[in-house]
Design an enzyme around this catalytic site. Structure first.
Site, PDB file in Angstrom:
ATOM      1  CD  GLU A 275       7.763 -49.563  12.720  1.00 48.02           C
ATOM      2  OE1 GLU A 275       8.488 -50.086  11.867  1.00 48.02           O
ATOM      3  OE2 GLU A 275       7.749 -48.321  12.934  1.00 48.02           O
TER       4      GLU A 275
ATOM      5  CB  CYS B  13      14.490 -48.949  12.810  1.00 45.93           C
ATOM      6  SG  CYS B  13      13.672 -48.330  14.305  1.00 45.93           S
TER       7      CYS B  13
END
Length: 150
Positions: A61, A89
């Protein structure tokens, strides 16, 4: 666009994220892949590089957000959708929030470190989230990777 068309589009882009996860897998990285789409155009794709770069922040990401921002020439990605094989996360959710991504689509949940349990408010307030797209495929590549590591 109706719900079936949207689901079909989400599955198409998630398959591309899975290809990135497969690349990570073959490179010995935790197999997470990500793609950012803006107005039906892929502007970035990436996978985990934490082992390659010796950098705990080099999640798929984080890589794809940086690439997308460079591609559009700005730091805000409001008109974009992030497709990622594993639930982001907390760190990545924070970055997704700061980038103001308009939509996040992920494959399988991460019960241990996923943002939805630990930091559900981390994303931008206007962001929409879709989970479970190609969930089994996304989960299976992770299970295969860790089974082979142990």
């Amino acid at each position: 666009m109706n719900i079936e068309q949207l689901k079909s589009k989400d599955e198409y882009y998630m398959r591309l994220a899975l290809l990135e996860a497969e690349t990570a897998y073959t490179e010995g990285e935790i197999p997470v892949g990500a793609v950012i789409v803006c107005r039906d155009r892929i502007i970035a794709r990436a996978h985990n590089l934490t082992e390659t770069l010796h950098d705990v922040t080099a999640h798929a990401e984080m890589q794809v957000i940086t690439m997308a921002a460079n591609e559009i020439g700005g730091k805000y990605l409001q008109d974009c959708t992030l497709y990622v094989t594993l639930e982001p996360c907390i760190m990545c959710a924070g970055a997704i929030g700061w980038a103001q991504l308009g939509r996040v689509v992920y494959g399988c949940a991460d019960e241990r470190r996923g943002f939805s349990v630990h930091a559900p408010q981390a994303l931008h307030p206007k962001a929409s989230v879709v989970s479970g797209i190609l969930e089994n495929e996304c989960r299976n590549i992770m299970l295969r990777f860790f089974r082979e590591k142990r």
